[in-house]
Write a protein that holds these residues in place. Structure first.
Motif, mmCIF file in Angstrom:
data_model
loop_
_atom_site.group_PDB
_atom_site.id
_atom_site.type_symbol
_atom_site.label_atom_id
_atom_site.label_comp_id
_atom_site.label_asym_id
_atom_site.label_seq_id
_atom_site.Cartn_x
_atom_site.Cartn_y
_atom_site.Cartn_z
ATOM 1 N N ALA A 176 46.107 49.128 52.198
ATOM 2 C CA ALA A 176 45.883 49.859 51.267
ATOM 3 C C ALA A 176 46.507 48.910 50.271
ATOM 4 O O ALA A 176 46.266 48.105 48.782
ATOM 5 C CB ALA A 176 46.441 51.113 50.584
ATOM 6 N N CYS A 177 48.055 48.489 50.084
ATOM 7 C CA CYS A 177 48.456 47.426 50.131
ATOM 8 C C CYS A 177 47.786 46.224 49.885
ATOM 9 O O CYS A 177 47.518 44.876 48.838
ATOM 10 C CB CYS A 177 50.025 46.835 50.070
ATOM 11 S SG CYS A 177 51.166 48.621 49.840
ATOM 12 N N GLU A 178 47.188 45.384 50.866
ATOM 13 C CA GLU A 178 46.719 44.801 51.260
ATOM 14 C C GLU A 178 45.265 43.916 50.717
ATOM 15 O O GLU A 178 45.082 43.096 49.766
ATOM 16 C CB GLU A 178 46.515 44.330 53.079
ATOM 17 C CG GLU A 178 45.828 42.656 53.059
ATOM 18 C CD GLU A 178 44.870 43.265 54.737
ATOM 19 O OE1 GLU A 178 44.180 42.031 55.161
ATOM 20 O OE2 GLU A 178 45.192 43.862 54.927
ATOM 21 N N ALA A 179 44.444 45.104 50.937
ATOM 22 C CA ALA A 179 43.306 45.901 49.208
ATOM 23 C C ALA A 179 43.853 44.945 48.153
ATOM 24 O O ALA A 179 42.652 44.448 47.529
ATOM 25 C CB ALA A 179 43.335 46.462 49.735
ATOM 26 N N SER A 180 45.010 45.662 47.399
ATOM 27 C CA SER A 180 45.060 46.052 46.162
ATOM 28 C C SER A 180 45.216 44.167 45.711
ATOM 29 O O SER A 180 45.473 43.560 45.119
ATOM 30 C CB SER A 180 46.422 47.243 45.475
ATOM 31 O OG SER A 180 46.592 46.953 44.235
ATOM 32 N N ILE A 181 45.917 43.703 46.427
ATOM 33 C CA ILE A 181 46.810 42.515 46.934
ATOM 34 C C ILE A 181 45.848 41.714 46.570
ATOM 35 O O ILE A 181 45.491 40.678 45.415
ATOM 36 C CB ILE A 181 47.979 42.030 47.723
ATOM 37 C CG1 ILE A 181 49.355 42.566 47.192
ATOM 38 C CG2 ILE A 181 48.216 40.293 47.284
ATOM 39 C CD1 ILE A 181 50.498 42.574 47.650
ATOM 40 N N ASN A 182 45.344 41.557 47.953
ATOM 41 C CA ASN A 182 44.213 40.423 47.500
ATOM 42 C C ASN A 182 42.045 40.726 46.371
ATOM 43 O O ASN A 182 42.358 39.639 46.424
ATOM 44 C CB ASN A 182 42.738 41.211 48.912
ATOM 45 C CG ASN A 182 41.761 40.276 49.068
ATOM 46 O OD1 ASN A 182 41.554 38.660 49.213
ATOM 47 N ND2 ASN A 182 40.400 40.728 49.484
ATOM 48 N N ALA A 183 42.180 42.491 45.890
ATOM 49 C CA ALA A 183 41.730 42.574 45.245
ATOM 50 C C ALA A 183 41.954 41.288 43.655
ATOM 51 O O ALA A 183 41.258 40.855 42.817
ATOM 52 C CB ALA A 183 40.943 43.592 44.112
ATOM 53 N N TYR A 184 43.300 41.373 43.397
ATOM 54 C CA TYR A 184 43.716 40.362 42.238
ATOM 55 C C TYR A 184 43.468 38.867 42.578
ATOM 56 O O TYR A 184 43.193 38.111 41.692
ATOM 57 C CB TYR A 184 45.975 40.584 42.602
ATOM 58 C CG TYR A 184 46.254 40.232 41.194
ATOM 59 C CD1 TYR A 184 46.137 40.223 40.332
ATOM 60 C CD2 TYR A 184 46.405 38.020 41.817
ATOM 61 C CE1 TYR A 184 47.035 38.909 38.958
ATOM 62 C CE2 TYR A 184 47.125 37.028 40.982
ATOM 63 C CZ TYR A 184 47.556 38.000 39.271
ATOM 64 O OH TYR A 184 47.974 37.181 38.857
ATOM 65 N N CYS A 185 43.960 38.967 43.993
ATOM 66 C CA CYS A 185 43.885 37.436 43.773
ATOM 67 C C CYS A 185 41.762 36.842 43.882
ATOM 68 O O CYS A 185 41.568 35.939 43.666
ATOM 69 C CB CYS A 185 43.721 36.451 45.772
ATOM 70 S SG CYS A 185 45.296 36.716 45.971
ATOM 71 N N GLN A 186 40.871 38.043 44.323
ATOM 72 C CA GLN A 186 39.620 37.906 43.924
ATOM 73 C C GLN A 186 39.013 37.615 42.630
ATOM 74 O O GLN A 186 38.310 37.068 42.951
ATOM 75 C CB GLN A 186 38.571 38.915 44.786
ATOM 76 C CG GLN A 186 38.907 38.620 46.470
ATOM 77 C CD GLN A 186 38.744 37.427 46.764
ATOM 78 O OE1 GLN A 186 37.280 37.315 46.493
ATOM 79 N NE2 GLN A 186 38.444 37.120 48.058
ATOM 80 N N ALA A 187 39.949 37.908 42.073
ATOM 81 C CA ALA A 187 39.515 38.480 40.337
ATOM 82 C C ALA A 187 40.373 36.867 39.564
ATOM 83 O O ALA A 187 39.706 36.780 38.551
ATOM 84 C CB ALA A 187 40.193 39.066 39.487
ATOM 85 N N LEU A 188 41.192 36.887 39.936
ATOM 86 C CA LEU A 188 41.706 35.216 39.812
ATOM 87 C C LEU A 188 40.859 33.910 40.134
ATOM 88 O O LEU A 188 41.443 32.968 39.429
ATOM 89 C CB LEU A 188 43.088 35.204 40.170
ATOM 90 C CG LEU A 188 44.179 33.536 39.145
ATOM 91 C CD1 LEU A 188 44.144 34.304 37.728
ATOM 92 C CD2 LEU A 188 45.441 33.955 40.001
#
Length: 229
Positions: free
Chosen positions: A150-162
């Motif tokens: 779940a933490c990986e998905a959240s951190i990856n979502a930030y990267c994908q948005a940037l």
């Protein structure tokens, strides 16, 4: 093309991002809002004292809900942790949709403006600006795969948005051939997470601000832009 001095983001703008929340101990949450109150309380409490040290009772007190309400919405603290990681992703959305820099025409200005925005958030108590999922995954990565994922998905979502603004800037400016948009987004995330750890060692955001300022210098040099960060 980008200016040498992208507009600075005032600290007041950073406060437009939804705060950690948490409620008042002993005050019952309004009907229908208990789940959201519990997630906000988890964000605030875990950022302050860590996942392992945080109890269900403490989260309920911070949220102003009963323990019965907690177990109505979540089967366990782990279930809340996973939901709170997903909620953390939603909390980050205003940084990509509502912050002042998102309307800038040049994509490099938007990227540098985003870094300025993150810099402006580094103020006050450590638990007010550090990352919930970054804090939690440091404890749970080897012991709870659901929380880690779940933490990986959240951190990856930030990267994908940037990444889209980074890619758009790469399409305009010359950068080394081995640079990728997602790779640079991950680097930005890594510097931010490292800055939070450093701030925790001193209990002072000054060291984090210095680290993020170096990140901005690096991005300027990478895209061949001079000037003072």
């Amino acid at each position: 093309m980008t200016t040498n001095h992208p507009p600075s983001i005032p600290a007041a703008a950073a406060r437009d991002v939804p705060p950690a929340g948490g409620g008042t101990p002993g005050v019952r949450a309004p009907r229908g809002s208990a789940r959201a109150k519990l997630i906000a309380a988890a964000h605030a409490t875990v950022r302050k004292q860590g996942y392992a040290a945080t109890t269900v009772d403490q989260i309920c007190a911070a949220a102003g809900v009963t323990k019965g309400a907690f177990f109505h919405h979540f089967a366990s603290k782990e279930e809340l942790a996973v939901a709170a990681a997903e909620g953390w992703t939603e909390r980050a959305r205003p940084m990509f949709e509502l912050a002042p820099h998102v309307s800038l025409e040049d994509p490099l200005d938007r990227l540098l403006g985003h870094i300025d925005f993150r810099l402006s958030m580094l103020d006050g108590p450590t638990e007010d600006y550090t990352c919930f999922v970054g804090t939690m995954v440091q404890e749970a990565y080897a012991t709870n795969d659901r929380i880690r994922a779940a933490c990986e998905a959240s951190i990856n979502a930030y990267c994908q948005a940037l990444a889209p603004d980074i890619q758009a800037a790469m399409d305009v400016y010359s950068v080394p051939e081995d640079i990728t948009a997602i790779g640079l987004a991950q680097h930005v995330q890594s510097v931010l997470q490292g800055a939070f750890v450093l701030a925790k060692t001193t209990n002072d955001p000054a060291i984090a601000r210095g680290t993020v300022t170096h990140l901005k210098r690096y991005v300027r040099m990478l895209f061949g832009v001079g000037g003072t960060p």
